[in-house]
Design a protein around this motif. Structure first.
Motif, mmCIF file in Angstrom:
data_model
loop_
_atom_site.group_PDB
_atom_site.id
_atom_site.type_symbol
_atom_site.label_atom_id
_atom_site.label_comp_id
_atom_site.label_asym_id
_atom_site.label_seq_id
_atom_site.Cartn_x
_atom_site.Cartn_y
_atom_site.Cartn_z
ATOM 1 N N ASN A 17 -47.256 59.533 -29.683
ATOM 2 C CA ASN A 17 -47.367 58.125 -29.334
ATOM 3 C C ASN A 17 -48.046 57.974 -27.982
ATOM 4 N N ARG A 18 -48.845 56.914 -27.880
ATOM 5 C CA ARG A 18 -49.467 56.607 -26.595
ATOM 6 C C ARG A 18 -49.618 55.096 -26.476
ATOM 7 N N THR A 19 -49.385 54.582 -25.297
ATOM 8 C CA THR A 19 -49.580 53.151 -25.059
ATOM 9 C C THR A 19 -51.033 52.898 -24.698
ATOM 10 N N ILE A 20 -51.663 51.995 -25.446
ATOM 11 C CA ILE A 20 -53.078 51.687 -25.249
ATOM 12 C C ILE A 20 -53.227 50.181 -25.131
ATOM 13 N N LYS A 21 -54.183 49.747 -24.313
ATOM 14 C CA LYS A 21 -54.426 48.317 -24.139
ATOM 15 C C LYS A 21 -55.750 47.941 -24.784
ATOM 16 N N ARG A 22 -55.684 46.942 -25.659
ATOM 17 C CA ARG A 22 -56.870 46.362 -26.267
ATOM 18 C C ARG A 22 -56.628 44.863 -26.397
ATOM 19 N N LEU A 23 -57.665 44.078 -26.192
ATOM 20 C CA LEU A 23 -57.583 42.629 -26.377
ATOM 21 C C LEU A 23 -56.419 42.014 -25.600
ATOM 22 N N CYS A 24 -56.241 42.472 -24.372
ATOM 23 C CA CYS A 24 -55.233 41.948 -23.438
ATOM 24 C C CYS A 24 -53.796 42.306 -23.813
ATOM 25 N N ASN A 25 -53.615 43.117 -24.848
ATOM 26 C CA ASN A 25 -52.263 43.489 -25.262
ATOM 27 C C ASN A 25 -52.084 44.989 -25.211
ATOM 28 N N GLU A 26 -50.921 45.413 -24.758
ATOM 29 C CA GLU A 26 -50.566 46.824 -24.819
ATOM 30 C C GLU A 26 -49.807 47.082 -26.109
ATOM 31 N N ARG A 27 -50.124 48.202 -26.731
ATOM 32 C CA ARG A 27 -49.431 48.555 -27.966
ATOM 33 C C ARG A 27 -49.271 50.058 -28.035
ATOM 34 N N VAL A 28 -48.156 50.493 -28.570
ATOM 35 C CA VAL A 28 -47.915 51.919 -28.791
ATOM 36 C C VAL A 28 -48.550 52.300 -30.116
ATOM 37 N N ILE A 29 -49.457 53.256 -30.084
ATOM 38 C CA ILE A 29 -50.100 53.734 -31.309
ATOM 39 C C ILE A 29 -49.903 55.236 -31.416
ATOM 40 N N VAL A 30 -50.117 55.769 -32.609
ATOM 41 C CA VAL A 30 -50.069 57.214 -32.820
ATOM 42 C C VAL A 30 -51.480 57.758 -32.628
ATOM 43 N N THR A 31 -51.592 58.805 -31.816
ATOM 44 C CA THR A 31 -52.896 59.386 -31.506
ATOM 45 C C THR A 31 -52.855 60.898 -31.695
ATOM 46 N N VAL A 32 -54.037 61.499 -31.687
ATOM 47 C CA VAL A 32 -54.153 62.955 -31.579
ATOM 48 C C VAL A 32 -54.670 63.266 -30.180
ATOM 49 N N ASN A 33 -53.920 64.072 -29.458
ATOM 50 C CA ASN A 33 -54.247 64.465 -28.084
ATOM 51 C C ASN A 33 -54.451 63.256 -27.174
ATOM 52 N N GLY A 34 -53.772 62.156 -27.488
ATOM 53 C CA GLY A 34 -53.840 60.965 -26.656
ATOM 54 C C GLY A 34 -55.107 60.165 -26.790
ATOM 55 N N LEU A 35 -55.964 60.478 -27.782
ATOM 56 C CA LEU A 35 -57.277 59.854 -27.897
ATOM 57 C C LEU A 35 -57.338 58.892 -29.072
ATOM 58 N N PHE A 36 -58.081 57.787 -28.888
ATOM 59 C CA PHE A 36 -58.373 56.840 -29.956
ATOM 60 C C PHE A 36 -59.825 56.418 -29.856
ATOM 61 N N PRO A 37 -60.693 56.790 -30.833
ATOM 62 C CA PRO A 37 -60.424 57.707 -31.951
ATOM 63 C C PRO A 37 -60.078 59.116 -31.457
ATOM 64 N N GLY A 38 -59.660 59.955 -32.365
ATOM 65 C CA GLY A 38 -59.276 61.307 -32.014
ATOM 66 C C GLY A 38 -60.472 62.193 -31.718
ATOM 67 N N PRO A 39 -60.226 63.451 -31.374
ATOM 68 C CA PRO A 39 -61.304 64.354 -30.970
ATOM 69 C C PRO A 39 -62.292 64.630 -32.106
ATOM 70 N N THR A 40 -63.558 64.740 -31.729
ATOM 71 C CA THR A 40 -64.596 65.165 -32.669
ATOM 72 C C THR A 40 -64.567 66.682 -32.794
ATOM 73 N N ILE A 41 -64.574 67.178 -34.008
ATOM 74 C CA ILE A 41 -64.640 68.620 -34.249
ATOM 75 C C ILE A 41 -66.067 68.975 -34.643
ATOM 76 N N ASN A 42 -66.666 69.896 -33.910
ATOM 77 C CA ASN A 42 -68.015 70.376 -34.195
ATOM 78 C C ASN A 42 -67.949 71.808 -34.707
ATOM 79 N N VAL A 43 -68.520 72.040 -35.887
ATOM 80 C CA VAL A 43 -68.547 73.377 -36.472
ATOM 81 C C VAL A 43 -69.950 73.632 -37.004
#
Length: 592
Positions: free
Chosen positions: A39-65
């Motif tokens: 879980n991480r608290t993120i602010k968008r559109l003047c509101n804070e909301r707790v969302i589920v993230t990967v490694n704290g990122l939204f969107p999550g990390p890009t994987i390059n292979v």
């Protein structure tokens, strides 16, 4: 002369040997990642909301292979919800345990536990993505998965830069609220905004100015060509993507190369990916890139847009033969593109049906011509009957006080929760009681599928719940006609097949007619995809080879559709040898 020719031949083979060695080394690489789901608290559109993230990122990390790499991702679930990760579009050849849909290939990773996904990326290159495949968590748990050519070469001039563009949406509601809305049997919570790389854009007063600007900005050099690696991670809708005063050249869809297709508007369905080139060939200034909705039916939808800004870097001057031409500064008011109407089906169909594959490109495969299994599958929004005595409760808020029950061939799929094992475990152990293998190859009743008069026909609209799969012989060729229906309202359904790519032979409107429509099949260079938008009030025909043993989910990628049963699965038998059979499950496979 002979010596010089032989030296040239020697140098050619030397260069070829070095290229082969480089490719070989690239294919042997292992890409290892740690995903902390939290879980991480993120602010968008003047509101804070707790969302589920990967490694704290939204969107999550890009994987390059690179094609041929082995991928190892250690997932640690530190969130309060069950989670799985699906590697959308990755074949998972003989590695079905890593595919990810909950209760299909694995039981979910419960809070406080972990699981390691391990698979090899084979015979694919281009843009794919990864996302949660449990609950509604893919709204925020997703990211790009980019497979680079092992050779480093594209079948088109190499672009100056490659930029992931994740098209998503932002919900002010939390996971529990969204789940509650879905459980009520009606329409889920509407999103508050689309997003480009996690940012809603400057059409909202809360996201416009200063250091807290929530607008994606892309700086470009005049004259350079860029490749946008697009992913539609939106939960519910197809999107139009436009860039003011610029054309796109589509060069790949769903990690398969296409004939170059020039267009001023891109259409991308939920779950689809796309690679598009554009050249910064306009006067120095700034230009809006806009994602707007395509919605062909229904009354409620997210009629919003998101926009980013492409800015020409004014520090880079143009050189004219003998003197410097000083550019003007970028405009403070970016130019807006023309936006198609939200219900512009002709534009959407033109785009979806005009893409063709690039014959002879890396990993291109011809259409298999001999068909072993013919299937005719109706898709649409049916109902599940609610008891009149309980219509006031929180599960009967769909049309006519019933519950939405989307179906395929009038079977509305139920995940086998509570049965102790995933479907793939049951397949591997030859275990009964988890699912049955009697999914029908055609609907139980033939009718006028696209006639609007059937919208609420009580003799046809109710779909029973089941957990049924279709059994396929290893290496058999399967042809499916997906036939849209007019129940409740017409829509363009984004059908995704796990474990395989398929050839899109034809698409059209109305009821599929085998006599006249088979003549339209493209058996030479049809587009190759893993997700197809079945036209509103129409049909699409796909063909694939079942060369990957296991249990493979098939579903509409509109989230509330799949959540309510718009799914089925294929059970593909093992091949004749150990090397063509599903491997045993990994030791850390989660338990139900």
């Amino acid at each position: 002369m002979f010596f010089r020719l032989n030296m040239k031949l020697f140098m050619f083979f030397l260069a070829w040997a070095f290229a082969l060695l480089a490719s070989s080394l690239a294919s042997a690489a292992t890409v290892e990642q740690i995903f902390k789901v939290q879980n991480r608290t993120i602010k968008r559109l003047c509101n804070e909301r707790v969302i589920v993230t990967v490694n704290g990122l939204f969107p999550g990390p890009t994987i390059n292979v690179h094609e041929g790499d082995t991928v190892i991702v250690h997932v640690f679930n530190e969130a309060p919800y069950n989670i799985t990760i699906h590697w959308h579009g990755v074949f998972q050849l003989f590695s079905g345990w890593a595919d990810g849909p909950e209760y299909v290939t694995q039981c979910p990773i419960s809070s406080g536990n972990n699981y390691t996904y391990k698979f090899k990326v084979q015979n694919q290159e281009g843009t794919l993505w990864w996302h949660a495949h449990a609950s509604v968590l893919r709204a925020t748990v997703h990211g790009a998965f980019i497979i680079h050519p092992r050779s480093g070469q594209f079948p088109f001039p190499k672009p100056y830069k490659q930029i992931p563009i994740i098209l998503g949406d932002w919900y002010n509601a939390g996971v529990e609220d969204m789940e509650k809305a879905l459980a009520a049997g009606g329409r889920p919570e509407l999103s508050s905004s689309f997003t480009i790389n996690g940012l809603p854009g400057d059409i909202f007063s809360c996201s416009q100015k200063g250091q807290n600007s929530e607008t994606f900005k892309m700086k470009v050099k005049q004259g350079k060509t860029y490749m946008l690696r697009m992913v539609n991670a939106v939960l519910e809708l197809h999107l139009f993507v436009t860039l003011a005063n610029h054309n796109f050249t589509v060069v790949a869809v769903d990690a398969t190369y296409t004939d170059p297709y020039v267009t001023d508007v891109i259409v991308i369905a939920p779950g689809q990916t796309l690679d598009a080139l554009f050249t910064a060939n306009q006067p120095i200034g700034s230009y809006y890139m806009v994602a707007s909705p395509y919605k062909s039916g229904g009354k409620m939808f997210d009629n919003i847009t998101s926009r980013g800004i492409v800015v020409y870097d004014h520090q880079y001057a143009q050189y004219s033969s003998s003197h410097l031409v000083m550019p003007s500064l970028p405009s403070l008011n970016p130019m807006m593109p023309f936006l198609p109407p939200f219900n512009d089906t002709p534009t959407a169909h033109k785009f979806y049906s005009n893409i063709t594959s690039l014959v002879g490109a890396p990993h291109w495969v011809p259409v298999p011509l001999e068909v072993d299994e013919h299937m005719f599958i109706t898709v649409g929004l049916n109902l599940q009957r609610c008891d009149p005595a309980t219509v006031t409760n929180d599960t009967c808020k769909g049309p006519m006080n019933h519950t939405l029950s989307p179906s395929m061939n009038n079977e509305s799929f139920v995940l086998p929760k509570g049965r102790g094992y995933s479907m793939l475990e049951a397949f591997f152990e030859n275990m009964s009681g988890v699912y049955t293998t009697d999914f029908p190859s055609k609907p139980p009743v033939m009718f006028d599928f696209t006639n609007p008069d059937i919208r609420f026909d009580l003799n046809l609209i109710f779909a029973p719940k089941s957990t049924k799969v279709k059994k396929l012989k290893f290496n058999s060729t399967v042809e499916i006609v997906f036939q849209n229906t007019a129940f409740i309202h017409t829509d363009n359904h984004a059908m995704h097949l796990h474990g395989f790519n398929f050839h899109v032979l034809a698409q059209g409107f109305g009821n599929f007619d085998p006599t006249s429509d088979e003549a339209k099949f493209n058996l030479v260079n049809p587009q190759i995809r893993n997700t197809i938008g079945v036209p509103v009030g129409g049909w699409a025909v796909i063909r694939f080879q079942a060369n990957n043993p296991g249990v493979w989910f098939v579903h509409c990628h509109v989230e509330h559709h799949t959540h309510r049963g718009f799914n089925m699965a294929f059970e593909v038998e093992n091949g004749p040898t150990l090397s063509t059979s599903l491997t045993p499950p990994p030791a850390d496979l989660p338990k139900c």
